[in-house]
Scaffold this motif. Sequence first.
Motif, PDB file in Angstrom:
ATOM      1  N   SER A   1      17.205  20.078  40.016  1.00  0.00           N
ATOM      2  CA  SER A   1      17.641  19.230  38.639  1.00  0.00           C
ATOM      3  C   SER A   1      18.723  20.113  38.183  1.00  0.00           C
ATOM      4  O   SER A   1      18.266  21.482  38.402  1.00  0.00           O
TER       5      SER A   1
ATOM      6  N   LYS B   1      22.031  16.458  33.982  1.00  0.00           N
ATOM      7  CA  LYS B   1      21.253  15.303  33.957  1.00  0.00           C
ATOM      8  C   LYS B   1      21.157  14.668  35.046  1.00  0.00           C
ATOM      9  O   LYS B   1      21.129  13.296  35.202  1.00  0.00           O
TER      10      LYS B   1
ATOM     11  N   LEU C   1      20.372  10.547  34.122  1.00  0.00           N
ATOM     12  CA  LEU C   1      19.049  10.657  33.259  1.00  0.00           C
ATOM     13  C   LEU C   1      19.301  10.811  31.853  1.00  0.00           C
ATOM     14  O   LEU C   1      20.236  11.451  31.237  1.00  0.00           O
TER      15      LEU C   1
ATOM     16  N   ALA D   1      18.069  12.945  29.855  1.00  0.00           N
ATOM     17  CA  ALA D   1      18.296  14.535  29.491  1.00  0.00           C
ATOM     18  C   ALA D   1      17.985  15.281  30.780  1.00  0.00           C
ATOM     19  O   ALA D   1      17.816  14.809  31.797  1.00  0.00           O
TER      20      ALA D   1
ATOM     21  N   VAL E   1      16.523  17.406  33.576  1.00  0.00           N
ATOM     22  CA  VAL E   1      15.046  17.424  34.174  1.00  0.00           C
ATOM     23  C   VAL E   1      14.544  18.875  34.205  1.00  0.00           C
ATOM     24  O   VAL E   1      15.231  19.600  34.952  1.00  0.00           O
TER      25      VAL E   1
ATOM     26  N   CYS F   1      11.684  15.168  31.291  1.00  0.00           N
ATOM     27  CA  CYS F   1      12.881  15.633  30.718  1.00  0.00           C
ATOM     28  C   CYS F   1      13.080  16.413  29.716  1.00  0.00           C
ATOM     29  O   CYS F   1      11.658  16.504  28.784  1.00  0.00           O
TER      30      CYS F   1
END
Length: 93
Positions: free
Chosen positions: A31, A35, A58, A60, A62, A79
């Motif tokens: 990640s 995001k 996503l 925020a 991860v 997150c």
Amino acid sequence: SYPLIHASNILTSQALVIPAIDPAAPLLVTSAADKSIQFTQTIPLGDSPLPLASLSNLPAPVLAVAQHPTDPDLLAAGCMDGSIVLIHAASSE
């Protein structure tokens, strides 16, 4: 070398076997600050392995990814904003 995984800083990485994406080999699950989560082969087929699957947009960045103990296709992503995203690899949702 894995230069094409993320365009921004990688925040977490681990090797996981995710049968819905590749039942034969572990994947590098990463990640980043962008995001997204990328699922990249650990056994390169060429000079630079490309992600086999990815999730973007996503809520925020991860910070952690955990795999369900009995369903390896189910992941939880923690997150930076405090939210948790459940991901089923078979549907990429």
